[in-house]
Design an enzyme around this catalytic site. Sequence first.
Site, PDB file in Angstrom:
ATOM      1  CD  GLU A  97      -2.444   1.638   2.555  1.00 18.46           C
ATOM      2  OE1 GLU A  97      -1.906   1.253   3.612  1.00 18.46           O
ATOM      3  OE2 GLU A  97      -3.472   2.353   2.537  1.00 18.46           O
ATOM      4  CG  ASP A 122      -8.438   3.053  -0.484  1.00 20.66           C
ATOM      5  OD1 ASP A 122      -8.113   4.013  -1.209  1.00 20.66           O
ATOM      6  OD2 ASP A 122      -8.135   2.971   0.715  1.00 20.66           O
ATOM      7  CG  HIS A 135     -12.136   9.474   1.515  1.00 18.00           C
ATOM      8  ND1 HIS A 135     -12.306   8.296   2.176  1.00 18.00           N
ATOM      9  CD2 HIS A 135     -10.927   9.947   1.908  1.00 18.00           C
ATOM     10  CE1 HIS A 135     -11.257   8.057   2.936  1.00 18.00           C
ATOM     11  NE2 HIS A 135     -10.405   9.043   2.795  1.00 18.00           N
TER      12      HIS A 135
HETATM   13 ZN   LIG Z   1      -8.639   8.881   3.761  1.00 18.43          ZN
END
Ligand SMILES: [Zn+2]
Length: 452
Positions: free
Chosen positions: A326, A373, A415
């Site tokens: 990641e 993600d 986000h």
């Molecule tokens: Zn975040």
Amino acid sequence: MNALRSRRGRLALALVATTVVAVPSVALAGDAHQDRTWAAKQAIKGGTARNVILLIGDGMGDSEITIARNYQVGANGRLAMDKLPLTGAYTTYAVQKDAPSKPDYVTDSAASGSGWATGHKTYNGAISVLPNEKPVPTILELAKKAGYRTGDVTTAELQDATPAVLGSHVVSRDCKGPDAMATCAVNDKVNGGAGSIAEQLVQTRPDVLLGGGKQYFDQTVKAGKYKGKTVTQQAQANGYHVVTDAAGLAAAKGDKPILGQFAKNNMDLEWVGPTPTRTGTAPAKCAVNTARTASQPHLVDMASKALNVLDKQTKRSKKGFFLQIEGASIDKQDHAANPCGQIGETVAFDAAIKKVLEYQKSHPDTLVVVTADHGHTSQIVEEATLGYTATLITHDDANMTISYATSEITGSQQHTGTEVRIAAGGPQAANVLGVTNQTDLFFTMKRALGLR
Ligand SMILES: [Zn+2]
């Protein structure tokens, strides 16, 4: 000009024809105007994979990729991640905890990670548990059970959502260590649960566990067999070789599982640069973060070590490995409205991808998937746009203005609910084509490893 171009095209195709089995991606990268039909067909391979390597750029939406590309290699340049042969998009939404049939359009890394790790949609904050709080097995756990070696690598705390979803199951992402169980009574060891994320990760025992989050491994286990010991001591009792810096990581032989704890919290940033303001900034370049702790390995160092160790451990075995890597602080610096921080982490993540693609070249029975993600806030905009902006001078020697406009600058940028890119090469990679759902990735990886 046209004749030259088509001759060059034929020559490239001929070269590809002899080497395409090992290098399916070459014909697709940056060769403008070429007919890619044949190369795309060659890149589609079913069957099982010996290894699966999943690379998650946290918060790395199309915008974050484009920003990093423009800055680092120019608008017409290509990053390593752009060179994967097959690309699709996937939806990332979470679901509402109290009404799981309804989407929560903006996911966090916990719900999205649980999605790709388990194949189930869940609520924001969940770590590989369903909306009813019941745990579900993860791709790493299933792979391990089937005899594969496993690895989990991050630049964040190892207890952060993305690495956590592979080897732990708690009802809230905040339950990182034995002292942080306030929102996870049901998971607390004191109540007969499996424990905090840190405890569960070392119990799941991936062969390679590298990242930050040392503070949670330093906390004391409250109940059970290891009561009174730190989680690090529990890990050592479980056979882990614990390392805390780049030199220790380099020296680790890999005959034992490796637990790397390279920072108290998240690992340090690669780059620094201007802070966006309401009225913009003077055009500037990013700089290397001189405050970065020199003894911390870079993501590419951790990725290389994980590949070396897992490859060595599986040399004589029928089964290969599952590895997750990641680039975590792309997201964190997007939250912080720090364009150079964000770009530096994306470039460092891309270096790890390059290393993985080199490995795949000599190990074509490896499925490599690069994705994110969830999307994030940063946008490439005209100068003098609303929001907080900073202007960077790119590789093209042109100005690129980046806007952050999902929060006041004093708060955390947020986000977004957009679909994101998913790119892949190797066996089963064709399953990322078109528009899929994040949870489909679990089944693609499961099929690639031949897991039940
Ligand atoms: Zn975040």
